[in-house]
Motif scaffolding. Sequence first.
Motif, PDB file in Angstrom:
ATOM      1  N   ARG A 191      46.629  36.095  37.645  1.00  0.00           N
ATOM      2  CA  ARG A 191      45.168  36.249  37.638  1.00  0.00           C
ATOM      3  C   ARG A 191      44.744  37.499  38.405  1.00  0.00           C
ATOM      4  NH1 ARG A 191      45.669  30.540  38.700  1.00  0.00           N
ATOM      5  NH2 ARG A 191      45.140  29.328  36.824  1.00  0.00           N
ATOM      6  N   ASP A 193      46.324  40.158  38.602  1.00  0.00           N
ATOM      7  CA  ASP A 193      46.681  41.317  37.771  1.00  0.00           C
ATOM      8  C   ASP A 193      45.871  41.382  36.480  1.00  0.00           C
ATOM      9  OD1 ASP A 193      48.551  42.042  39.650  1.00  0.00           O
ATOM     10  OD2 ASP A 193      50.238  41.099  38.607  1.00  0.00           O
ATOM     11  N   GLY A 194      44.890  40.481  36.358  1.00  0.00           N
ATOM     12  CA  GLY A 194      44.046  40.505  35.175  1.00  0.00           C
ATOM     13  C   GLY A 194      44.610  39.763  33.982  1.00  0.00           C
ATOM     14  N   LEU A 195      45.639  38.935  34.186  1.00  0.00           N
ATOM     15  CA  LEU A 195      46.233  38.157  33.105  1.00  0.00           C
ATOM     16  C   LEU A 195      45.729  36.718  33.153  1.00  0.00           C
ATOM     17  CD1 LEU A 195      49.942  39.385  33.421  1.00  0.00           C
ATOM     18  CD2 LEU A 195      48.145  40.282  31.917  1.00  0.00           C
ATOM     19  N   GLN A 196      45.682  36.077  32.005  1.00  0.00           N
ATOM     20  CA  GLN A 196      45.255  34.684  31.933  1.00  0.00           C
ATOM     21  C   GLN A 196      46.480  33.803  31.738  1.00  0.00           C
ATOM     22  OE1 GLN A 196      42.195  33.199  32.383  1.00  0.00           O
ATOM     23  NE2 GLN A 196      43.455  31.370  32.318  1.00  0.00           N
TER      24      GLN A 196
END
Length: 216
Positions: A191, A193-196
């Motif tokens: 999260r 790192d901008g990942l879901q």
Amino acid sequence: MTDSKEQWPAALTARIAQTVKTHRVQRGMTTSDLSAACAARGVPIAANTITKIEKGQRDSLKVEEALVLAHALDLPLVALLIPLEGQTDVDLLPEVPLSVWEAAAWVTGEDYLGEAPPAGSARAVLAVFREHDVDVRTALISTREAHSRRLQARQVLGSARYEQLARQADELERMAHEDCTRLKAVREQMRADGLQPPPLPAALEFVDAPSNPSLD
């Protein structure tokens, strides 16, 4: 033998067509059955179009056609694009001959296994999701085993066997705690790192609880 640039698109389509026909027949599906399965997935392909594809009367396929045919036949897309059986090499592109495994690994992004992919690359993101998947599977196994061993210990409460099972349950619970703590950290980092992160199985939903002292 490497296909010429002119022949390659038709050769690729022919490979896909053969795979489609082989797996359709293996599943006992008619072209009408496969057409209906594609339509049910939101990408209609007429039965006569599937027949034309299988007979080599189409020299190309749309991306959405390849995707829905693979899904309707319960095939990973790589198995549709790369002939995994019966060949030792394949022309991934007109002038890029590779072994079947090298070609398949490139399609799935696994060609960097054994070495770290470039930071920030799509392969690096894939590696993160693979690591997450391993952590989920590991945490599932350890939590289930710990729960099972604790139940076994309770069933023999007061016997000589109880002490042994209780010690084993304690150790398994310690391992499960470590696995779940690692999984929580991996998901938090994703999260950040901008990942879901993908949804967790019901048995592990507690890992994402806003406040979970047992994992702090």
